[in-house]
Design an enzyme around this catalytic site. Structure first.
Site, PDB file in Angstrom:
ATOM      1  N   TRP A 182      51.766  85.193 103.997  1.00  0.00           N
ATOM      2  CA  TRP A 182      52.171  86.458 102.583  1.00  0.00           C
ATOM      3  C   TRP A 182      51.594  87.498 103.694  1.00  0.00           C
ATOM      4  CZ3 TRP A 182      48.611  89.680  99.614  1.00  0.00           C
ATOM      5  CH2 TRP A 182      49.672  90.408  99.517  1.00  0.00           C
ATOM      6  N   GLU A 223      56.262  84.106 101.747  1.00  0.00           N
ATOM      7  CA  GLU A 223      56.238  84.366 100.084  1.00  0.00           C
ATOM      8  C   GLU A 223      56.600  85.851 100.112  1.00  0.00           C
ATOM      9  OE1 GLU A 223      52.411  84.508  98.498  1.00  0.00           O
ATOM     10  OE2 GLU A 223      53.407  84.645  96.923  1.00  0.00           O
ATOM     11  N   LYS A 225      57.719  89.446  98.038  1.00  0.00           N
ATOM     12  CA  LYS A 225      57.424  90.187  96.673  1.00  0.00           C
ATOM     13  C   LYS A 225      57.666  92.084  96.564  1.00  0.00           C
ATOM     14  CE  LYS A 225      52.807  91.353  94.929  1.00  0.00           C
ATOM     15  NZ  LYS A 225      50.967  91.827  95.448  1.00  0.00           N
ATOM     16  N   ASP A 257      56.643  83.288  93.754  1.00  0.00           N
ATOM     17  CA  ASP A 257      55.622  83.472  93.315  1.00  0.00           C
ATOM     18  C   ASP A 257      56.399  84.162  92.336  1.00  0.00           C
ATOM     19  OD1 ASP A 257      53.869  85.202  91.721  1.00  0.00           O
ATOM     20  OD2 ASP A 257      51.966  84.573  93.236  1.00  0.00           O
ATOM     21  N   HIS A 260      55.947  88.223  91.143  1.00  0.00           N
ATOM     22  CA  HIS A 260      57.001  89.014  92.149  1.00  0.00           C
ATOM     23  C   HIS A 260      58.205  89.757  92.242  1.00  0.00           C
ATOM     24  CE1 HIS A 260      53.375  87.751  96.046  1.00  0.00           C
ATOM     25  NE2 HIS A 260      53.092  88.049  94.227  1.00  0.00           N
ATOM     26  N   HIS A 284      54.793  79.577  94.092  1.00  0.00           N
ATOM     27  CA  HIS A 284      53.028  80.017  92.635  1.00  0.00           C
ATOM     28  C   HIS A 284      53.250  80.743  91.540  1.00  0.00           C
ATOM     29  CE1 HIS A 284      50.816  82.153  97.234  1.00  0.00           C
ATOM     30  NE2 HIS A 284      50.992  80.469  97.244  1.00  0.00           N
ATOM     31  N   ASP A 292      51.754  93.319  87.165  1.00  0.00           N
ATOM     32  CA  ASP A 292      50.838  93.132  87.313  1.00  0.00           C
ATOM     33  C   ASP A 292      50.851  91.518  87.421  1.00  0.00           C
ATOM     34  OD1 ASP A 292      48.408  92.112  88.556  1.00  0.00           O
ATOM     35  OD2 ASP A 292      47.065  92.257  86.577  1.00  0.00           O
ATOM     36  N   ASP A 294      49.382  88.926  88.381  1.00  0.00           N
ATOM     37  CA  ASP A 294      48.715  87.863  88.358  1.00  0.00           C
ATOM     38  C   ASP A 294      47.717  88.068  87.616  1.00  0.00           C
ATOM     39  OD1 ASP A 294      48.668  87.097  91.473  1.00  0.00           O
ATOM     40  OD2 ASP A 294      48.854  88.826  91.181  1.00  0.00           O
ATOM     41  N   ASP A 324      48.617  80.261  90.961  1.00  0.00           N
ATOM     42  CA  ASP A 324      47.820  81.733  91.450  1.00  0.00           C
ATOM     43  C   ASP A 324      48.008  83.287  91.484  1.00  0.00           C
ATOM     44  OD1 ASP A 324      47.311  83.827  93.629  1.00  0.00           O
ATOM     45  OD2 ASP A 324      49.604  84.490  94.663  1.00  0.00           O
TER      46      ASP A 324
HETATM   47  C1  RNT Z   1      50.326  88.663  96.399  1.00  0.00           C
HETATM   48  C2  RNT Z   1      50.251  87.087  96.640  1.00  0.00           C
HETATM   49  C3  RNT Z   1      49.779  86.334  97.368  1.00  0.00           C
HETATM   50  C4  RNT Z   1      48.259  86.160  96.883  1.00  0.00           C
HETATM   51  C5  RNT Z   1      47.135  85.593  97.198  1.00  0.00           C
HETATM   52  C6  RNT Z   1      46.210  85.226  97.108  1.00  0.00           C
HETATM   53  O1  RNT Z   1      50.688  88.938  95.978  1.00  0.00           O
HETATM   54  O2  RNT Z   1      50.582  86.688  95.893  1.00  0.00           O
HETATM   55  O3  RNT Z   1      49.913  84.556  97.521  1.00  0.00           O
HETATM   56  O4  RNT Z   1      48.131  86.227  95.708  1.00  0.00           O
HETATM   57  O5  RNT Z   1      47.205  85.289  98.758  1.00  0.00           O
HETATM   58 ZN    ZN Z   2      51.410  84.553  95.636  1.00  0.00          ZN
END
Ligand code: RNT
Ligand code: ZN
Length: 417
Positions: A182, A223, A225, A257, A260, A284, A292, A294, A324
């Site tokens: 990523w 990955e 985003k 993820d 994303h 993820h 946001d 996470d 994640d």
């Molecule tokens: C970031 C991605 C990625 C990170 C990690 C730390 O938006 O989700 O996977 O969170 O690699």
């Molecule tokens: Zn991620």
């Protein structure tokens, strides 16, 4: 086994669900625990800030600052969670000998020896991530998609080093290593060239994957985003870019993820789409809140829906599941534990869903009954099944795990500098 469980089990049995079988199955499904919740994605190889368009907010006391502290914290989390854990590491968590330092393009397996010892002692596998952020060689926000050849080369060499380290992890632990690529590369404002960075990113990943590795042992992922903080207008690794890359490169897995994508898109719907084509995919698992991606994972509707898809597509052995998220505003051990337990709950709940029966209703176009059944299922005594799962994992079926966290905070975390 409690009487409460027996009663709950009978209720599920009335829907054709075998809760004993569900519990038995879940106990052996590995879920990857991300080391980076323990120290706000800092790692041990740099002093600079977290970059790459990701951010941790909050300054709750007690964050891990050394490998020993991080390992102790991970152990605490593992002790409070049911199910099978795999460890997810980032390259920035390399452990150097006193006085030793090598840059990320020169990392070697030996810099992760202590992590391998940690994993082996606990009988768990390791997943890995090259760290393409938080480093002075990120030039103008770009790494693998940089127009500056020296910059791009440095990061390609980092990726290759990480392939070698991933192979080492798999060989040592006997468990395949999922290696996720990523990058935070992108632009804050409207770019003049959208294709150039993507062509360079493509070339860079191809160069990284030219490093020899055993495809049964190392599972490279890409990955995507949609945007990052300060990278709002464009990312090199967009959804279409990464998915097409995975689809056109043998042995490469798409990693989704769920933080994303555009806010009304859901990964639960993407899982079955990808499983039509890919032998294996990776996730993820996180919780997006507005912009946001996470937040700590909770046992919420979309989390349940994602787990349902993995289970009802019969894909528990085709989907590599990793957590994640990173929250620095609350006790980090608690954040980790709540998230891990949430995904366990989601999987157990999915395994206790009469998927065949519901599918039959859909295929017979009995949509009225389908809606009714799906609503009825929501109030089944899932808490009792979860309690039994905890008991079978040797854990208390109440919230005394939180007392453990408070104790650990008082005795360990609060004493950290
Ligand atoms: C970031 C991605 C990625 C990170 C990690 C730390 O938006 O989700 O996977 O969170 O690699
Ligand atoms: Zn991620």
């Amino acid at each position: 086994m409690s009487t409460m469980y027996e009663l709950a089990k009978a209720k599920y049995a009335a829907f054709g669900v075998d809760t004993d079988a569900a519990i038995k199955k879940l106990i052996n499904i590995p879920v990857s625990l991300h080391c980076w919740q323990g120290d706000d994605v800092t790692g041990f190889d740099h002093d600079g800030p977290l970059t790459g368009g990701i951010q941790t907010t909050g300054n709750y006391p007690g964050k891990a600052r050394t490998p020993e502290q991080l390992m102790a914290d991970i152990d605490k989390v593992i002790s409070l969670c049911p199910g099978k854990v795999k460890l997810n590491l980032h390259a920035c968590y390399a452990i150097f000998e006193p006085g030793e330092y090598v840059d990320r393009d020169k990392l070697e397996p030996k810099h992760f020896k202590k992590w391998v010892e940690f994993a082996k002692a606990r009988g768990i596998g390791i997943d890995f991530n090259p760290t393409f952020f938080s480093h002075p060689k990120v030039k103008n926000g770009l790494t693998l998609s940089s127009p500056d050849e020296a910059t791009r080369r440095f990061w390609v060499e980092h990726g290759k080093a990480c392939i070698r380290i991933s192979q080492y992890f798999a060989e040592e632990t006997g468990v395949p290593c999922v290696m996720n690529i990523w990058i935070g590369d992108g632009f804050k404002d409207i770019p003049a060239d959208r294709m150039g960075p993507r062509l360079r990113y493509k070339q860079s990943i191809e160069e990284i994957l030219a490093e020899p590795f055993d495809k049964n042992l190392v599972k490279p992922c890409v990955e995507s985003k949609v945007f990052g903080i300060g990278v709002e207008s464009y990312t090199s690794g967009s959804a279409e870019f990464t998915l097409t890359f995975a689809a056109t490169h043998d042995g490469v897995l798409p990693l989704m993820d769920n933080g994303h994508y555009h806010p009304t898109e859901v990964v639960s719907d993407k899982i079955p789409a990808l499983l039509c084509y890919f032998p294996e995919i990776a996730l993820h698992i996180t919780r997006g809140v507005r912009w946001d991606s996470d937040h700590v994972l909770l046992f919420d509707d979309e989390t349940k829906e994602m787990a349902k898809e993995v289970v009802r597509c019969n894909a528990l052995d085709r989907v590599y599941m990793a957590l994640d998220y990173f929250d620095a505003s609350i006790n980090r051990i608690s954040a980790w534990t709540v998230g891990f337990r949430s995904w366990q709950k989601a999987l157990l709940s999915a395994l206790c869903t009469p998927n065949e029966m519901l599918k039959g209703l859909q295929d017979n176009a009995e949509f009225t009954k389908l809606m009714v059944m799906q609503e009825e299922l929501k109030t089944l005594p899932f808490g009792e099944i979860w309690a039994e799962y905890l008991r079978q994992n040797g854990l208390a079926d109440d919230c005394t795990w939180f007392d453990e966290i408070v104790k650990y905070e008082n005795e360990v975390l609060s004493k950290r500098a």
